[in-house]
Scaffold this motif. Sequence first.
Motif, PDB file in Angstrom:
ATOM      1  N   ARG A  33      -1.755  -1.259  10.128  1.00 27.23           N
ATOM      2  CA  ARG A  33      -0.965  -0.579   9.099  1.00 27.23           C
ATOM      3  C   ARG A  33      -1.347  -1.014   7.683  1.00 27.23           C
ATOM      4  NH1 ARG A  33       4.810  -0.856  12.416  1.00 27.23           N
ATOM      5  NH2 ARG A  33       4.385   0.950  13.742  1.00 27.23           N
ATOM      6  N   PRO A 139      16.742  -0.330   3.846  1.00 27.99           N
ATOM      7  CA  PRO A 139      15.681  -0.320   2.828  1.00 27.99           C
ATOM      8  C   PRO A 139      16.141   0.261   1.495  1.00 27.99           C
ATOM      9  CG  PRO A 139      15.349   1.470   4.378  1.00 27.99           C
ATOM     10  CD  PRO A 139      16.561   0.710   4.861  1.00 27.99           C
ATOM     11  N   LYS A 142      13.700  -0.183  -1.819  1.00 27.84           N
ATOM     12  CA  LYS A 142      12.562   0.743  -1.844  1.00 27.84           C
ATOM     13  C   LYS A 142      13.017   2.180  -2.070  1.00 27.84           C
ATOM     14  CE  LYS A 142       8.733   0.083   0.553  1.00 27.84           C
ATOM     15  NZ  LYS A 142       7.607   0.243  -0.421  1.00 27.84           N
ATOM     16  N   SER A 310      12.756  -7.965   9.001  1.00 30.16           N
ATOM     17  CA  SER A 310      12.114  -6.657   8.855  1.00 30.16           C
ATOM     18  C   SER A 310      11.991  -6.292   7.379  1.00 30.16           C
ATOM     19  CB  SER A 310      12.941  -5.600   9.608  1.00 30.16           C
ATOM     20  OG  SER A 310      12.518  -4.292   9.286  1.00 30.16           O
ATOM     21  N   SER A 314       8.683  -5.762   5.013  1.00 32.02           N
ATOM     22  CA  SER A 314       8.443  -4.546   4.235  1.00 32.02           C
ATOM     23  C   SER A 314       7.797  -4.907   2.903  1.00 32.02           C
ATOM     24  CB  SER A 314       9.778  -3.833   4.024  1.00 32.02           C
ATOM     25  OG  SER A 314       9.727  -2.935   2.956  1.00 32.02           O
ATOM     26  N   ARG A 321      -0.836  -3.923   1.182  1.00 32.32           N
ATOM     27  CA  ARG A 321      -1.430  -2.604   0.968  1.00 32.32           C
ATOM     28  C   ARG A 321      -1.836  -2.371  -0.487  1.00 32.32           C
ATOM     29  NH1 ARG A 321       2.963   0.837   4.633  1.00 32.32           N
ATOM     30  NH2 ARG A 321       1.626   1.205   6.433  1.00 32.32           N
TER      31      ARG A 321
ATOM     32  N   LYS B 142       8.831   7.665   3.841  1.00 32.83           N
ATOM     33  CA  LYS B 142       8.584   6.378   3.187  1.00 32.83           C
ATOM     34  C   LYS B 142       9.231   5.235   3.962  1.00 32.83           C
ATOM     35  CE  LYS B 142       8.092   5.900  -1.314  1.00 32.83           C
ATOM     36  NZ  LYS B 142       6.846   5.116  -1.541  1.00 32.83           N
ATOM     37  N   VAL B 143      10.458   5.434   4.399  1.00 28.60           N
ATOM     38  CA  VAL B 143      11.151   4.355   5.113  1.00 28.60           C
ATOM     39  C   VAL B 143      10.405   4.007   6.400  1.00 28.60           C
ATOM     40  CG1 VAL B 143      13.251   3.773   6.386  1.00 28.60           C
ATOM     41  CG2 VAL B 143      13.421   4.767   4.101  1.00 28.60           C
ATOM     42  N   THR B 145       7.186   4.687   7.177  1.00 28.07           N
ATOM     43  CA  THR B 145       5.812   4.223   6.931  1.00 28.07           C
ATOM     44  C   THR B 145       5.774   2.855   6.259  1.00 28.07           C
ATOM     45  OG1 THR B 145       5.268   6.544   6.499  1.00 28.07           O
ATOM     46  CG2 THR B 145       3.589   4.920   5.935  1.00 28.07           C
ATOM     47  N   GLU B 146       6.729   2.605   5.388  1.00 26.83           N
ATOM     48  CA  GLU B 146       6.650   1.387   4.577  1.00 26.83           C
ATOM     49  C   GLU B 146       7.753   0.387   4.936  1.00 26.83           C
ATOM     50  OE1 GLU B 146       5.897   2.191   0.375  1.00 26.83           O
ATOM     51  OE2 GLU B 146       5.371   4.247   0.883  1.00 26.83           O
ATOM     52  N   SER B 147       9.007   0.826   4.868  1.00 25.69           N
ATOM     53  CA  SER B 147      10.092  -0.153   5.037  1.00 25.69           C
ATOM     54  C   SER B 147      10.105  -0.742   6.444  1.00 25.69           C
ATOM     55  CB  SER B 147      11.437   0.502   4.735  1.00 25.69           C
ATOM     56  OG  SER B 147      11.463   0.999   3.418  1.00 25.69           O
ATOM     57  N   LEU B 148       9.738   0.049   7.437  1.00 25.10           N
ATOM     58  CA  LEU B 148       9.791  -0.445   8.809  1.00 25.10           C
ATOM     59  C   LEU B 148       8.408  -0.840   9.342  1.00 25.10           C
ATOM     60  CD1 LEU B 148      12.485   1.880  10.440  1.00 25.10           C
ATOM     61  CD2 LEU B 148      12.751  -0.088   8.944  1.00 25.10           C
ATOM     62  N   ALA B 149       7.475  -1.081   8.433  1.00 24.98           N
ATOM     63  CA  ALA B 149       6.096  -1.356   8.856  1.00 24.98           C
ATOM     64  C   ALA B 149       5.960  -2.653   9.646  1.00 24.98           C
ATOM     65  CB  ALA B 149       5.156  -1.379   7.648  1.00 24.98           C
ATOM     66  N   GLY B 329       0.218   6.469   7.593  1.00 27.05           N
ATOM     67  CA  GLY B 329       0.525   5.046   7.551  1.00 27.05           C
ATOM     68  C   GLY B 329      -0.613   4.141   7.990  1.00 27.05           C
TER      69      GLY B 329
END
Lengths: 428, 428
Positions: A33, A139, A142, A310, A314, A321, B142-143, B145-149, B329
């Motif tokens: 990722r 989240p 964000k 978690s 994030s 990234r 977004k959540v 792909t990013e927040s729960l990555a 992602g």
Amino acid sequence: MTSPLRLGIAGIGTVGVGVIRIVQRHADLLAARCGRPIQITAVSARDRSRDRGVRLGEYAWEDDAVALARRDDVDVFVELIGGDDGPAKAAVEAAIAAGKDVVTANKALLAHHGQALAEAAEGAGGVLRFEAAVAGGIPCIKVLTESLAGNEITRVMGVMNGTCNYILTRMESAGLTYDAVFQEASDLGYLEADPTLDVGGIDAGHKLALLASIAFGTKVDFGAVKLEGIERISIDDINRAADMGFRVKLLGVAQMTGRGLEARMQPCLVPAASPLGQLEGPMNMVVLEGDSVGQIVLRGAGAGEGPTASAVMSDVVEIARGQRLPTFGQPASGLATPRPAEANTPAPYYLRMVLKDRPGALAKIAACLGAEGISIDRMRQYDHAEGSAPVLIVTHKAMRSGLDAAIAAMAGTDVLESEPVALRIEDV
Amino acid sequence: MTSPLRLGIAGIGTVGVGVIRIVQRHADLLAARCGRPIQITAVSARDRSRDRGVRLGEYAWEDDAVALARRDDVDVFVELIGGDDGPAKAAVEAAIAAGKDVVTANKALLAHHGQALAEAAEGAGGVLRFEAAVAGGIPCIKVLTESLAGNEITRVMGVMNGTCNYILTRMESAGLTYDAVFQEASDLGYLEADPTLDVGGIDAGHKLALLASIAFGTKVDFGAVKLEGIERISIDDINRAADMGFRVKLLGVAQMTGRGLEARMQPCLVPAASPLGQLEGPMNMVVLEGDSVGQIVLRGAGAGEGPTASAVMSDVVEIARGQRLPTFGQPASGLATPRPAEANTPAPYYLRMVLKDRPGALAKIAACLGAEGISIDRMRQYDHAEGSAPVLIVTHKAMRSGLDAAIAAMAGTDVLESEPVALRIEDV
């Protein structure tokens, strides 16, 4: 950018262990990722010998968090120590000064020193991220900073202390008093060492101050948050609110008004059928309102190893990234100084009081409200005994300042048995 | 990076107008949040003369979206034309080939061609973002792909077609038949030109396919989504589900199983008191579950000018801030080919049927279930007339394949008045 991102983790309590577990368990997933591996190179905590149920032998150990923050093999300093001062602050400052990026879960630190730390980080070219500091796994940082960036934010609200929400919903479901459930929460380990942080609204107030800063582009100002705890909420309040279709929540609300920034963390009544009213147990909910998006509701666990870790990850993934955002969504040096406003937007109020059971008592109370221009929507007098009469009043929309004046006047009438409880009925 | 980010907007319908309004109204806010101005340089649409209630004179006009996509003064091509083929696809391909970044709200395009477009964009060094394509203003892309990555995603669920949710909740609140509310939704302009896209679950299925790709790191495979619409849901189903504490929702569920990726968009029963059960009217809800975070629930408006434009702007701001993520992602070329699995995770089922009113009819039905190893949790026979008997059965956990076999066997018994309605009871 395929070199590993190297983390130094300071504080190996519940959340630290959670972060280490994720990095160990999901190394491949994270590398896919992020386009690069995420590694832990060093850790620090107070007690090296304690068994935390997680492998630590492969990481360098520092007794001192500041030393960890300065290590050459650390790219991102992850601060999970806690506390608004002391080693957490010293270590974050050291990390920033050493040119590191910082990820923290520390709401108290940021509520008190967020402006200075953000300016320092941005001045040094580092980033300072804090998704885990507000509402655990939700989240909201964000979403507010990025997803709603095309909106003028009109209001942010949140139930952001799971312990308080547990206490309030448990009182209703079990029919127990505040004191009984407080003890229960204490036995379950839900309370902070200083429980006032929870039940006094301080912890949730820290979080609201951070959300308000992003929402309104203002410097973090925890002192401007009007705080009121849940200690005076009785089972009577819970039951009578329920009778009328409401639930009591420790609700934070921040909104920009013509008078300035209004921010309050206080027990409120919300409709039982609303998403906020439906929130049970130790869960959190954040409600964000923008001029284009309308209302966005986010619900999840506000604490605990997994959810908080978690959120920390994030931020780590964001840095891995190559996403580099200012701490509060725009450069800290350009944030406006907020003009704190009295919490005085008009709302209906719930007013519970116990009157001396004598002729004319109710008329005197009603006169005090009337003198402040506050009209009564509903009034109930409950069964009573022993010379005192419980009375419940729901007002039409009123200003809090007028209500406070009316309550002060009531004190002079000599018909009150005790100080009235006044709860705002929030339009959610 | 303080040069303006220049947008070319193709398609000036409801959402396009919303995006233009935000860029015009919030120029200063956007510049502060992005560190650079966001400008619209050119637009295109079919009809130049129509008054859209928004200033367009300052922008260059292209009749052809492909020409717009290739303009030198466009950095980001914003595709708001719609449709899974034709001008939208041609223009997005042209933009990618010309090295532009692309933001789109087009779920049909991405559900059918997302893999190829993402590979093309990533090969050309461009980004392709699509927050507005799934659940309108809800920031679920977004959540996820990013927040729960940092999470292994275990399940994603969503009510992602507001029209269907409007129809189902309106049937219950007004006690109206499906046909009556369908007509109402049509009169209100809630339905797509081809209403099967809504009520057949296709539109929501497109969205689920996109979420599943990000969640599980697999190529978008719309064909693997098992689709079932709401056309057969009767007011009887709504009422009987409510009697038992459930609500009927058009619910998408995607989860990775040992057998492969299970993805289904179908009417389900969910507990009336759950967040999904509480969702009223044309709202959307996305539920994301991860191994660390637990369950995150996101609620908001799934359509409309403001919410959808807010989501488009989220992507635009992301690009303006220099955040450059792969479409799903992780690099599209590395996504796994999903192994679609039959939708067969065990669950209790709701089964409504009308039997011929003759001795032994119910026994024959029960025998068909028993032969497949399906046991009955609850059964009710309702008041009946004219020789037919409405019967409701709730099973214990069963496989859909076994249930289908039982239903096929029932057809051979000659006691059914019509084909049974079988609805999964989802554990949410």
